[in-house]
Design an enzyme around this catalytic site. Structure first.
Site, PDB file in Angstrom:
ATOM      1  N   GLU A 116      37.374   0.833 -85.488  1.00  0.00           N
ATOM      2  CA  GLU A 116      38.231   1.486 -85.006  1.00  0.00           C
ATOM      3  C   GLU A 116      38.216   2.853 -85.669  1.00  0.00           C
ATOM      4  O   GLU A 116      37.911   2.994 -86.901  1.00  0.00           O
ATOM      5  CB  GLU A 116      39.822   1.018 -85.184  1.00  0.00           C
ATOM      6  CG  GLU A 116      40.114  -0.260 -84.265  1.00  0.00           C
ATOM      7  CD  GLU A 116      41.390  -0.822 -84.074  1.00  0.00           C
ATOM      8  OE1 GLU A 116      41.944  -1.274 -83.188  1.00  0.00           O
ATOM      9  OE2 GLU A 116      41.984  -0.878 -85.321  1.00  0.00           O
ATOM     10  N   CYS A 129      40.175  10.331 -88.301  1.00  0.00           N
ATOM     11  CA  CYS A 129      40.189   8.949 -89.269  1.00  0.00           C
ATOM     12  C   CYS A 129      38.761   7.979 -88.760  1.00  0.00           C
ATOM     13  O   CYS A 129      39.123   7.514 -87.706  1.00  0.00           O
ATOM     14  CB  CYS A 129      41.518   8.479 -89.272  1.00  0.00           C
ATOM     15  SG  CYS A 129      41.539   7.009 -90.379  1.00  0.00           S
ATOM     16  N   CYS A 136      37.035  -5.108 -94.506  1.00  0.00           N
ATOM     17  CA  CYS A 136      37.152  -4.534 -95.852  1.00  0.00           C
ATOM     18  C   CYS A 136      36.960  -5.822 -96.788  1.00  0.00           C
ATOM     19  O   CYS A 136      37.955  -6.599 -96.457  1.00  0.00           O
ATOM     20  CB  CYS A 136      38.196  -3.779 -95.991  1.00  0.00           C
ATOM     21  SG  CYS A 136      38.414  -2.832 -97.418  1.00  0.00           S
ATOM     22  N   CYS A 140      43.546  -5.956-100.340  1.00  0.00           N
ATOM     23  CA  CYS A 140      44.732  -5.522-100.518  1.00  0.00           C
ATOM     24  C   CYS A 140      45.714  -6.143 -99.646  1.00  0.00           C
ATOM     25  O   CYS A 140      45.586  -5.961 -98.368  1.00  0.00           O
ATOM     26  CB  CYS A 140      45.026  -4.029-100.431  1.00  0.00           C
ATOM     27  SG  CYS A 140      43.616  -3.051-101.417  1.00  0.00           S
ATOM     28  N   CYS A 143      47.388  -4.806 -96.236  1.00  0.00           N
ATOM     29  CA  CYS A 143      46.607  -3.977 -95.447  1.00  0.00           C
ATOM     30  C   CYS A 143      46.152  -5.131 -94.418  1.00  0.00           C
ATOM     31  O   CYS A 143      45.341  -5.994 -94.680  1.00  0.00           O
ATOM     32  CB  CYS A 143      45.487  -3.145 -95.896  1.00  0.00           C
ATOM     33  SG  CYS A 143      44.280  -2.319 -95.028  1.00  0.00           S
ATOM     34  N   CYS A 371      48.055   4.245 -90.941  1.00  0.00           N
ATOM     35  CA  CYS A 371      47.265   3.668 -92.153  1.00  0.00           C
ATOM     36  C   CYS A 371      47.593   2.103 -92.483  1.00  0.00           C
ATOM     37  O   CYS A 371      48.707   1.566 -92.428  1.00  0.00           O
ATOM     38  CB  CYS A 371      47.859   4.454 -93.397  1.00  0.00           C
ATOM     39  SG  CYS A 371      47.001   5.951 -93.729  1.00  0.00           S
TER      40      CYS A 371
END
Length: 378
Positions: A116, A129, A136, A140, A143, A371
């Site tokens: 995205e 962005c 990923c 974390c 997230c 975010c």
């Protein structure tokens, strides 16, 4: 305020390398510098000088229809486009918020991987962005992207194409506010940019190369985010491209950061902040410390004091500012944003110790475009 107790946080394993055996995306002119583009055409028996014309169509005119490339001979046009302008990604869906000025696009890559990107238009600028990995591996736990694990690295051209696509939308007047251009790029989408170092630096070079070799952006308009891959931060400082570094710190002490940002078990808070300071010293660019405010986890007053002390230990020559991010909700997650009063006290304490602090104006939350929310689901 007393610190609320929390159970140890369960996280996925940390993954530094992409899975082996993945096919590579098709080679594109954005993967190559000018000499590389010319050389590739000559290898294929095509005129090398056509590379500059193709670059001009892609980066300057923002053309994606070969029929509009009328300076290319009709007999060679298809071969030239196939050689240097292959299709890289297909838009599956675009969602809008903020009266159309925030647009999140879901892309399908050549191998079915999903990523995205988000275009955010403000009165004085337009920011893209971009994602640098499909998924990923930094794990974390707060997230959405990290919860999905790492599928693969993206190529330089796949990263650049997200920006070019946003630039086309603005140039064609598809975003409210009339025709415009992309002024800023933030590597804050899916992935850990510095875990895909070579492709990300290549993309930064294409974004900042003068037109028509690249998009001709200012390096000052580019921000590269990282959770703290210390050797790569040091390497980036020597690249000679003064982009802004954004360090996702999220906690000023090792005990908590080990849980929130698992890479901290390899590079401590002290090592990570020192690398950021070194980056600022070498590039003369102020570093942004990103800090997602999580209720009862990292938003206590004593942590604000500790964060200020850690940053001030390197001197107050304007090398740093703190960007507080109200945590964006993820469906089914126990993590919530800080109480506004606690957030205000956190800001007050940082500013009292001379640390410039801002609270991010979060956009795209209702379309899961803010975010930590990018999960790339069909």
């Amino acid at each position: 305020m007393s610190e609320s107790t929390h159970e140890p946080i369960k996280t996925l394993p940390l993954v530094m390398e992409e899975p082996r055996g993945r096919k590579k995306p098709p080679r594109h002119l954005a993967d190559l510098d000018e000499a590389g583009r010319k050389g590739l055409l000559e290898e294929m028996g095509l005129p090398g000088f056509r590379a500059k014309q193709l670059s001009n169509h892609y980066f300057t005119r923002l053309v994606d229809d070969p029929e509009e490339m009328t300076d290319l001979p009709a007999g060679q046009r298809d071969d030239l486009v196939a050689a240097l302008l292959p299709d890289l990604m297909t838009p599956l869906r675009t969602m809008e918020a903020d009266r159309g000025t925030t647009r999140k696009t879901l892309w399908k890559l050549f191998d079915g991987a999903l990523v995205e990107s988000v275009l955010m238009r403000y009165p004085d600028r337009a920011t893209m962005c971009v994602s640098s990995q499909a998924g990923c591996g930094m794990a974390c736990p707060f997230c959405a992207t990290g919860m999905g694990g790492l599928q693969r690295n993206m190529s330089t051209a796949e990263i650049v194409e997200q920006v070019v696509a946003g630039a086309r939308s603005l140039a064609r007047g598809e975003v409210p506010g009339g025709p415009g251009r992309v002024s800023n790029v933030v590597f804050m989408g899916m992935g850990e940019p510095l875990a895909n170092y070579k492709a990300v630096v290549g993309a930064v070079r294409r974004l900042t190369d003068p037109s028509p070799a690249g998009l001709g952006m200012s390096a000052r308009g580019v921000t590269v985010s990282t959770v703290g891959l210390v050797p790569r931060i040091n390497q980036l400082a020597d690249e000679g491209i003064p982009v802004t570094l954004a360090l996702s710190l999220h906690a000023p002490d090792d005990e908590l950061r080990n849980e929130l940002v698992p890479i901290n078990t390899r590079f401590s808070v002290a090592e990570t902040v020192e690398a950021a300071w070194n980056y600022a010293a070498k590039t003369k660019r102020r570093v942004s410390i990103e800090y997602a405010m999580m209720r009862g986890i990292n938003d206590q007053a004593h942590r604000a004091d500790l964060l200020a002390d850690v940053l001030n230990s390197y001197g107050d020559w304007g090398w740093v500012h703190v960007n507080l991010i109200p945590l964006n909700p993820i469906e089914g997650s126990k993590w919530t944003a800080s109480d506004p009063a606690d957030e205000r006290e956190f800001v007050r304490r940082l500013e009292a110790k001379g640390i410039p602090t801002t609270v991010r104006d979060t956009r795209g939350r209702e379309i899961d475009g803010a975010c930590g929310q990018l999960a790339a689901k069909e």
